[in-house]
Design an enzyme around this catalytic site. Structure first.
Site, PDB file in Angstrom:
ATOM      1  N   GLU A  73     -57.425 -11.247   7.213  1.00 24.76           N
ATOM      2  CA  GLU A  73     -58.515 -10.271   7.205  1.00 24.76           C
ATOM      3  C   GLU A  73     -58.502  -9.427   5.934  1.00 24.76           C
ATOM      4  O   GLU A  73     -59.554  -9.088   5.393  1.00 24.76           O
ATOM      5  CB  GLU A  73     -58.407  -9.355   8.433  1.00 24.76           C
ATOM      6  CG  GLU A  73     -58.594 -10.063   9.766  1.00 24.76           C
ATOM      7  CD  GLU A  73     -60.010 -10.549   9.971  1.00 24.76           C
ATOM      8  OE1 GLU A  73     -60.425 -11.488   9.245  1.00 24.76           O
ATOM      9  OE2 GLU A  73     -60.690 -10.007  10.858  1.00 24.76           O
TER      10      GLU A  73
ATOM     11  N   THR B 198     -69.002  -8.128   4.809  1.00 27.31           N
ATOM     12  CA  THR B 198     -68.254  -7.046   5.453  1.00 27.31           C
ATOM     13  C   THR B 198     -68.011  -5.902   4.468  1.00 27.31           C
ATOM     14  O   THR B 198     -68.152  -4.728   4.805  1.00 27.31           O
ATOM     15  CB  THR B 198     -66.909  -7.580   5.978  1.00 27.31           C
ATOM     16  OG1 THR B 198     -67.183  -8.646   6.870  1.00 27.31           O
ATOM     17  CG2 THR B 198     -66.148  -6.513   6.736  1.00 27.31           C
TER      18      THR B 198
END
Lengths: 307, 307
Positions: free
Chosen positions: B128, B181
């Site tokens: 991530e 994101t």
């Protein structure tokens, strides 16, 4: 029923991670109140012992709360009220909430229970508005409902009851210094860091999970407050030292009760509670500040009828 | 075991009231991955179908996550990896998390399970970090553990599993627009109003209570977000209209999935789910924006072995 005598309990609000939304009802600390119907269409405070509080009906939280209830009912019923205050005003364990919630509970009983406990919250909040300028529910809700209360939202008002793990105990130390809720609110900044807010809601969510699963260690680890405690704890003498002592002696967690100056240690079981209480007492006795010290289990039912 | 084939599920993070701390694992949407040991002491991506993603081991989330795990183990084991991506990158339903979590899950199995699922979270978080610049856990945790995950804290990392009420379903609509994101995080202000934060933690606490008590209406009323949604929803075409349509057609709640652009409707039971899905489809078909539409129950176990 013409007369009722009740026990109106103290409450611990905020509980570190639950600022403005969480409260818990205590079992051993509280006021006694007598309410009696009168035929004068008036709300009268006949006497208050233990504290120097206003007797005029427009200035007392008990009568203001009853008045809000009567207005909703369209009733002009009068009541005479006697209050024996054991909870000191401004102590941070819901003194005004006990009077407000106790008053509407008792009046509601004498009127044949037109409202349930949850419905009384909104009237008791009017007493809180008078006391602090803010009609908060995090003390009056647990006083009326018992156990842990969560104020999910104010618009609309929605209050939930949360489980009360059986071994939870509170030690409450009240340093006898003056700290008004209004002043204690004034130190709070109205903007917070998003990262701190995320930490807070992570902890509160974990705390609620801990209540459901009776995971006492998790409950303890969740009693953290990076937002309000740093601002308010400076107003409380020896806060950090007391906190360390409580935790070193086995408390699950430690924080400010309501807006202070009382502090709470949450403990698991009676032995840990006695140890933590003793250690806090010994530490504070040396400091030359007068204080009250209590311990209590959770009161699961809230206000109760005495006779 | 020399080779393993797994299903790595999509996940919905944030869930309105749980920004950065809450996620849920989906059942019907996910990638397939094959991992095979090699004797080259190298991590190699042999092929990726379905998405155009980097094959170099230092640039792919799967290999970066495995590398973090191997470093902790002090192992130089090599793996060959094949990935069939069904979750589109940048969709907001945990595409990078599925690859990161799937990779460490599969490698861990082939190594004889030195770690449990919870211990794998920290390695998957390194994937991530590569994907978004932020080593968040709210997708990888539910992918690995199944059900609802709560990230109580990051320092230290503590993740809890929350209950999954049996009738909860998700409808996921992914507008095929590009929204990274990183960009979606950039619109977020780092300071928030205390009153909004209080509302958010009241809702998240109520949401957790609703999960434990299977109170679907309470769960729905708790899916509110006054902090992030107003900032991010402007990036999603027709967000407010879609939300109204979902709620009017019986959804419990509606919000942004992860950092978007996917949106989710949470529903109770299959009939409501079908109604909400149909209504969202009909509305979006008129708008000239391509989209994917899925529905799913909760995946209670997370990543699963296929053969």
């Amino acid at each position: 029923m013409e007369e009722i005598k009740i026990f109106a309990p103290a409450t611990v609000a905020n509980l570190s991670c639950g600022f403005d939304v969480l409260g818990c009802c205590l079992d051993t600390i509280g006021d006694q109140m007598i309410l009696r119907k009168n035929n004068l269409n008036k709300l009268r405070i006949l006497r208050i012992t233990g504290q120097d509080l206003p007797l005029e009906s427009e200035n007392n939280v008990a009568t203001v709360a009853i008045d809000a209830m009567l207005k909703t009912l369209g009733s002009t019923q009068g009541f005479d009220i006697e209050i024996d205050k054991n909870i000191k005003a401004g102590s941070g364990i819901g003194s005004s909430a006990a009077s407000s919630a106790g008053a509407v509970f008792a009046a509601n009983m004498l009127l044949g229970e037109p409202f349930n406990s949850k419905e009384l919250i909104v009237f008791a909040m009017e007493g809180e508005r008078l006391a602090s300028g803010n009609a908060h529910a995090d003390n009056v809700a647990p006083a009326l409902m018992g156990g842990f209360s969560l104020v999910k939202s104010y618009h609309p008002l929605e209050v939930l009851s949360l489980p009360s793990p059986p071994e939870i105990r509170f030690v409450i130390l009240h340093p006898l210094i003056e700290l008004k809720t209004k002043d204690s609110r004034a130190v709070i900044k109205q903007q917070v860091q998003l990262k701190d807010a995320i930490g807070q809601w992570g902890n509160l969510a974990a705390f609620v999970s801990g209540l459901y699963t009776e995971d006492y260690e998790l409950i303890g680890r969740s009693l953290e407050d990076k937002i309000i405690e740093p601002m308010r704890s400076v107003l409380i003498p020896y806060f950090e030292e007391l906190k360390n002592i409580a935790l070193e002696n086995g408390a699950l967690g430690f924080g400010i009760s309501g807006s202070g100056p009382s502090v709470f240690a949450m403990c698991k079981g009676d032995t840990a509670t006695a140890n933590v209480k003793k250690a806090m007492q010994l530490f504070y006795q040396d400091k030359g500040i007068e204080f009250d010290l209590h311990h209590s289990a959770i009161n699961r039912t809230g206000i109760r009828i005495l006779e």
